[in-house]
Design an enzyme around this catalytic site. Structure first.
Site, PDB file in Angstrom:
ATOM      1  N   CYS A   1       0.838  -1.209   0.000  1.00  0.00           N
ATOM      2  CA  CYS A   1       0.000   0.000   0.000  1.00  0.00           C
ATOM      3  C   CYS A   1       0.870   1.254   0.000  1.00  0.00           C
ATOM      4  O   CYS A   1       0.645   2.178  -0.778  1.00  0.00           O
ATOM      5  CB  CYS A   1      -0.934  -0.037   1.215  1.00  0.00           C
ATOM      6  SG  CYS A   1      -2.110   1.323   1.259  1.00  0.00           S
ATOM      7  N   CYS A   2       1.924   1.282   0.839  1.00  0.00           N
ATOM      8  CA  CYS A   2       2.826   2.440   0.865  1.00  0.00           C
ATOM      9  C   CYS A   2       3.537   2.599  -0.476  1.00  0.00           C
ATOM     10  O   CYS A   2       3.781   3.721  -0.922  1.00  0.00           O
ATOM     11  CB  CYS A   2       3.879   2.296   1.969  1.00  0.00           C
ATOM     12  SG  CYS A   2       3.343   2.849   3.594  1.00  0.00           S
TER      13      CYS A   2
ATOM     14  N   CYS B   1      -0.999   8.383   7.378  1.00  0.00           N
ATOM     15  CA  CYS B   1      -2.370   8.078   6.954  1.00  0.00           C
ATOM     16  C   CYS B   1      -3.192   7.588   8.148  1.00  0.00           C
ATOM     17  O   CYS B   1      -2.649   6.898   9.025  1.00  0.00           O
ATOM     18  CB  CYS B   1      -2.358   6.983   5.903  1.00  0.00           C
ATOM     19  SG  CYS B   1      -1.460   7.382   4.408  1.00  0.00           S
TER      20      CYS B   1
ATOM     21  N   CYS C   1       7.845   4.137   6.030  1.00  0.00           N
ATOM     22  CA  CYS C   1       6.965   3.860   4.901  1.00  0.00           C
ATOM     23  C   CYS C   1       7.734   3.489   3.636  1.00  0.00           C
ATOM     24  O   CYS C   1       7.144   3.133   2.628  1.00  0.00           O
ATOM     25  CB  CYS C   1       6.083   5.063   4.618  1.00  0.00           C
ATOM     26  SG  CYS C   1       7.015   6.572   4.426  1.00  0.00           S
TER      27      CYS C   1
HETATM   28 FE1  SF4 Z   1      -1.301   2.751   2.930  1.00  0.00          FE
HETATM   29 FE2  SF4 Z   1      -0.873   5.147   3.996  1.00  0.00          FE
HETATM   30 FE3  SF4 Z   1      -0.918   3.021   5.552  1.00  0.00          FE
HETATM   31 FE4  SF4 Z   1       1.113   3.361   3.857  1.00  0.00          FE
HETATM   32  S1  SF4 Z   1       0.626   4.654   5.601  1.00  0.00           S
HETATM   33  S2  SF4 Z   1      -0.019   1.462   4.279  1.00  0.00           S
HETATM   34  S3  SF4 Z   1       0.046   4.375   2.155  1.00  0.00           S
HETATM   35  S4  SF4 Z   1      -2.648   3.803   4.346  1.00  0.00           S
END
Ligand code: SF4
Length: 253
Positions: free
Chosen positions: A140-141, A223, A249
């Site tokens: 996701c990151c 996030c 991240c």
């Molecule tokens: Fe996804 Fe943001 Fe969590 Fe990273 S920090 S896993 S981009 S929701």
């Protein structure tokens, strides 16, 4: 480059300030510059480090900001008005974070570029399944931060961050200037040596916008799905990806 000087609160969704024909330096040259500067600028005031960066790289330079606070954006707005400030708009930010971004757009002489992932959150849910952050945060990151940053930085030779040595043990050796071999660019960390007290003093001296979540028990802000409150005495970054063996991240490795 002064889109925000109008005070209209427009969020620039893509364009860099200027740059198309500014000269590009080769990676070897950037590396030599970074190594020399790291030595020369260690222990120097943040303003001097910032000025070196904007003098050296001109339009091939940007500031990146998570909009947890706007200290580094503010620092550069004083040293180099109109500078590009890149914000990774993941689509999963707290409203308080977007409020800091919008305040920066309205009040500071900088060119805020909100960079979005290729997929909306809904499109990502469709392709990868819902709540990817809960199953595979690295993926996701990568989709929502790492790839968009790479895309945003493509036109720059150098970028600045707000990394600080005292934020976490993983950041204890952060240099004020470094060459990122993977990106082939110069990373500038003008407030690397600042303590939290230095940050607080700067914020009150210049009345810099700060994320309201800090007052509500958050030590570090990312996030919303991956950020929780921290307890007194806990590492401020302990509240990031608390359910995983993950503290970064991928933007700063
Ligand atoms: Fe996804 Fe943001 Fe969590 Fe990273 S920090 S896993 S981009 S929701």
């Amino acid at each position: 480059s002064l889109l925000n000087a109008s005070g209209l609160g427009l969020v620039n969704l893509g364009a860099p300030a200027v740059s198309a024909d500014s000269e590009r330096r080769k990676p070897e040259e950037l590396k030599a510059l970074a190594l020399a500067a790291a030595e020369m600028l260690e222990g120097r005031p943040a303003e001097e480090i910032a000025k070196w960066a904007t003098d050296t790289f001109g339009a091939r330079f940007c500031v990146t900001s998570s909009m947890a606070d706007a200290v580094v954006a503010h620092l550069f707005s004083r040293v180099s008005p109109g500078v590009d400030v890149v914000f990774l708009d993941t689509g999963l930010h707290f409203p308080e974070t977007l409020k800091v971004r919008d305040t920066v757009v309205r009040t500071m002489n900088v060119n805020v570029r909100s960079i979005r992932p290729r997929l909306t959150v809904g499109q990502q849910d469709g392709e990868y399944g819902p709540r990817l952050f809960a199953r595979s945060p690295d993926e996701c990151c990568f989709l929502r931060k790492v790839e968009p940053l790479e895309r945003a930085l493509a036109e720059y030779d150098s970028w600045a961050t707000g990394l600080r040595r005292d934020e976490s043990p993983t950041r204890a050796n952060t240099p004020v200037v470094a060459f990122d071999a993977k990106k082939g660019k110069v990373k500038v960390n003008p407030i690397a040596a600042w303590t939290q007290a230095d940050v607080d003093a700067y914020i009150s001296r210049w009345n810099v916008p700060v994320n309201e979540l800090f007052k509500k028990g958050y030590g570090s802000i990312g996030c919303w799905p991956c950020t929780r409150r921290t307890k007194a005495g806990e590492d401020p970054r302990a509240g990031r990806w608390a359910m995983f063996e993950k503290t970064e991240c991928g933007l700063h490795v």
